[in-house]
Design a protein around this motif. Sequence first.
Motif, PDB file in Angstrom:
ATOM      1  N   TYR A  33       0.725  -1.388   0.149  1.00  0.00           N
ATOM      2  CA  TYR A  33      -0.085  -0.129   0.017  1.00  0.00           C
ATOM      3  C   TYR A  33       0.622   1.284  -0.069  1.00  0.00           C
ATOM      4  O   TYR A  33       0.534   2.327   0.523  1.00  0.00           O
ATOM      5  CB  TYR A  33      -0.941  -0.076   1.270  1.00  0.00           C
ATOM      6  CG  TYR A  33      -1.936  -1.128   1.197  1.00  0.00           C
ATOM      7  CD1 TYR A  33      -2.869  -1.282   0.258  1.00  0.00           C
ATOM      8  CD2 TYR A  33      -1.687  -1.981   2.260  1.00  0.00           C
ATOM      9  CE1 TYR A  33      -3.866  -2.384   0.191  1.00  0.00           C
ATOM     10  CE2 TYR A  33      -2.558  -3.236   2.240  1.00  0.00           C
ATOM     11  CZ  TYR A  33      -3.643  -3.252   1.053  1.00  0.00           C
ATOM     12  OH  TYR A  33      -4.389  -4.414   1.329  1.00  0.00           O
TER      13      TYR A  33
ATOM     14  N   PHE B 238      -9.201   0.557  -1.562  1.00  0.00           N
ATOM     15  CA  PHE B 238      -8.481  -0.303  -0.632  1.00  0.00           C
ATOM     16  C   PHE B 238      -8.876  -1.772  -1.059  1.00  0.00           C
ATOM     17  O   PHE B 238      -8.001  -2.907  -1.179  1.00  0.00           O
ATOM     18  CB  PHE B 238      -8.763   0.081   0.514  1.00  0.00           C
ATOM     19  CG  PHE B 238      -8.151  -0.943   1.654  1.00  0.00           C
ATOM     20  CD1 PHE B 238      -6.809  -0.793   2.005  1.00  0.00           C
ATOM     21  CD2 PHE B 238      -8.818  -2.135   2.332  1.00  0.00           C
ATOM     22  CE1 PHE B 238      -6.219  -1.663   2.774  1.00  0.00           C
ATOM     23  CE2 PHE B 238      -8.243  -2.679   3.139  1.00  0.00           C
ATOM     24  CZ  PHE B 238      -6.951  -2.686   3.603  1.00  0.00           C
TER      25      PHE B 238
ATOM     26  N   THR C  25      -6.277  -4.439  -2.591  1.00  0.00           N
ATOM     27  CA  THR C  25      -6.049  -5.790  -1.826  1.00  0.00           C
ATOM     28  C   THR C  25      -6.434  -7.013  -2.872  1.00  0.00           C
ATOM     29  O   THR C  25      -5.610  -8.114  -2.788  1.00  0.00           O
ATOM     30  CB  THR C  25      -6.924  -5.897  -0.724  1.00  0.00           C
ATOM     31  OG1 THR C  25      -6.779  -4.709   0.190  1.00  0.00           O
ATOM     32  CG2 THR C  25      -6.786  -7.050   0.045  1.00  0.00           C
TER      33      THR C  25
END
Length: 197
Positions: free
Chosen positions: A45, A161, A165
């Motif tokens: 990230y 996000f 992922t």
Amino acid sequence: MTTADPADALRDSARAGTRAVTGAWWWFLILGILWTILGLYVLSYRPGTLGVVAALVGVAFLFGGVAQLVVASRVRDWRWLYIVAGVLGVIAGILTFVWPGITLYVVSIFVAWYLVFFGIFHVIAALAGPKVSWWWTGLLLGIAELVLGIWAVHSWQRSLFTLLTLVGVWAIFHGVNEIFAAFTLREVGKRAERVLS
């Protein structure tokens, strides 16, 4: 004058073909390692991961568009549909590289709603379908997709996000799969050599 035994010639040909196919096992190994590293990087990230995911999305759109155009050149029925899909894919790929932020935003929203839709579908299919011995895995998959999708739909940050992922996890699984495929191909080559010896 002697003539070569046809069985020996066939065995030599099979051995050469086997070497040609299984000799490229290391390509799978390199690709697997690269995909795994890419997945780990995306899951870190860091700020650069958004650019990597945008590039992957852009390449996927371009590749899909070109593939549709190639298919359009070979089919007679519904050719116009393949052409439209191909042109849209190429345009989407170009736009991804021009406006990566907007593209990631849109794709992440689609991914969140995709998870909701397919979560509902998998739950219904698991509950209404035939009860085979592993039916509950479809139910668990559907519940996980549904919960993740509902969580991601609530804000674009969560959607982004979730997209990062999923891309990271997919890249790692794909990489590990390629690594196993490499060693499996290598082992098949060794076994074939022993059989053909």
